[in-house]
Scaffold this active site. Structure first.
Site, PDB file in Angstrom:
ATOM      1  N   ARG A   1      -1.121  -4.687  -6.366  1.00 53.58           N
ATOM      2  CA  ARG A   1      -0.969  -6.137  -6.396  1.00 53.58           C
ATOM      3  C   ARG A   1       0.301  -6.512  -7.155  1.00 53.58           C
ATOM      4  NH1 ARG A   1      -5.622  -7.267  -8.779  1.00 53.58           N
ATOM      5  NH2 ARG A   1      -6.786  -6.945  -6.859  1.00 53.58           N
TER       6      ARG A   1
ATOM      7  N   GLU B   1      -1.687  -0.422   8.339  1.00 53.18           N
ATOM      8  CA  GLU B   1      -2.696  -1.307   8.905  1.00 53.18           C
ATOM      9  C   GLU B   1      -2.137  -2.182  10.014  1.00 53.18           C
ATOM     10  OE1 GLU B   1      -3.693  -3.066   5.155  1.00 53.18           O
ATOM     11  OE2 GLU B   1      -2.607  -4.918   5.601  1.00 53.18           O
TER      12      GLU B   1
ATOM     13  N   HIS C   1       0.839  -1.193   0.000  1.00 54.34           N
ATOM     14  CA  HIS C   1       0.000   0.000   0.000  1.00 54.34           C
ATOM     15  C   HIS C   1       0.879   1.249   0.000  1.00 54.34           C
ATOM     16  CE1 HIS C   1      -3.106  -2.826   0.933  1.00 54.34           C
ATOM     17  NE2 HIS C   1      -2.611  -3.088   2.128  1.00 54.34           N
TER      18      HIS C   1
ATOM     19  N   HIS D   1       3.507  -7.473   1.663  1.00 51.66           N
ATOM     20  CA  HIS D   1       2.888  -8.402   2.602  1.00 51.66           C
ATOM     21  C   HIS D   1       1.827  -9.276   1.931  1.00 51.66           C
ATOM     22  CE1 HIS D   1       0.161  -4.897   2.528  1.00 51.66           C
ATOM     23  NE2 HIS D   1      -0.806  -5.778   2.769  1.00 51.66           N
TER      24      HIS D   1
END
Length: 326
Positions: A202, A124, A107, A182
């Protein structure tokens, strides 16, 4: 006066999703009935445009989170939070059920996301609600890696050999800052707390195809710009819960999360906080009593305490994640 707010879960499907969320009581909408065994996420509290949470209880029922913030401003989110974020609720809370492994992704940070997408980035936190034996997540690199080495590994399909692997256990907490490569492995149910953003790049989807036989799009170039190529082992946080004694699990500039093991009754005082509080119940059940009213939440349920509620009395036998912004 405002009261503890529940919201209608927003369910999502993905090729890697499972059935644990419906089994836990999440109602599958008719439009997703054909994919009920591939429910991947339940967005519990969301301020993401196009996916705004809608109140499910009390006199504010059927109003979305942006409408509530527009009317109640600091009374709902806190004066300083409203000054900083305006109508955008700043935290997104969701549950993720990974029957298969997720795509390998990254991200962008706030600066990169603002420049390319006009939104915030995405840091996150994961709390492992449940997992199968030997389940694992991959976070960051297992050693310092250059951009050139990363690109070679992407091209020749050896990227996973460069990643940090963590065998997960129930109750583990992981922090994934923006820019960290991740993926979540199969057999894991997590609660995720993150910045309000839905931007992901992605890198690999393991050669999977969708129902139409088409592979999902990859974002290799964007990911290379977003990735932090340094190395750190500071992703896993192990915080033992103590009965009726909040433990700080993780504090970041974007959110703070405490772990609370409620056994019997305990009191929480938020008079100096000037911020909303979110409770995420990961097991058991807890009744939350406030001056504005009371609500019970069970496992995999979420509750929002408006900022104007200064105190909460917690009763029951359950584990909560307590989330706010310092």
């Amino acid at each position: 006066m405002l009261y503890p707010l529940k919201f209608k879960p927003i369910l999502k499907t993905a090729i890697w999703g499972g059935h644990r969320l419906p089994a836990a009581g999440k109602k599958v909408p008719r439009r997703l009935a054909a994919s009920a065994d591939r429910i991947s996420e339940s967005w519990e509290i969301s301020g993401v445009r196009g996916n705004l949470s809608v109140a499910a209880n009390g006199f504010l029922k059927s109003n979305n989170l942006e409408e509530l913030t527009e009317v109640y401003m600091g009374d709902l989110v806190g004066d300083k939070i409203y000054e900083r974020y305006g109508l955008e609720f700043p935290v997104l809370v969701k549950f993720i059920d990974a029957r298969e492994r997720l795509s390998l992704q990254v991200h962008p940070d706030d600066e990169l996301a603002a420049r390319h997408h006009g939104c915030r980035g995405k840091a996150e936190m994961w709390y492992v609600v449940d997992c199968e034996p030997d389940a694992a997540v991959y976070i960051g690199f297992n050693r310092p890696v250059s951009r050139e080495e990363y690109l070679r590994a992407v091209a020749d399909g050896t990227l996973t050999s460069l990643l940090g692997r963590y065998r997960v256990r129930k109750g583990d907490i992981y922090y994934v800052p923006a820019g960290t490569i991740h993926t979540i492995g199969p057999g894991i149910l997590i609660a995720e707390i993150q910045e309000t953003s839905d931007v992901s790049y992605r890198i690999s989807d393991w050669d999977r195809v969708d129902a139409d036989g088409c592979p999902r799009a990859l974002h290799t170039e964007e990911a290379a710009e977003a990735i932090s190529f340094g190395h750190t082992d500071e992703h896993l946080y192990m915080v033992p819960a103590q009965p009726n004694a909040p433990r700080e699990a993780l504090s970041t500039p974007f959110f703070t999360t405490n772990l609370i093991r409620v056994q019997g009754t305990m009191q929480r005082d938020y008079g100096e906080l000037d911020c909303f509080v979110i409770y995420v119940c990961t097991e058991g059940s807890v009744t939350v009593r406030t001056e504005g009213g009371e609500e019970r939440i069970g496992a995999l349920e979420t509750l929002l305490l408006p900022a104007e509620l200064d105190e909460a009395r917690l009763t029951g036998d359950g584990t909560l994640l307590e989330i706010y912004i310092k």
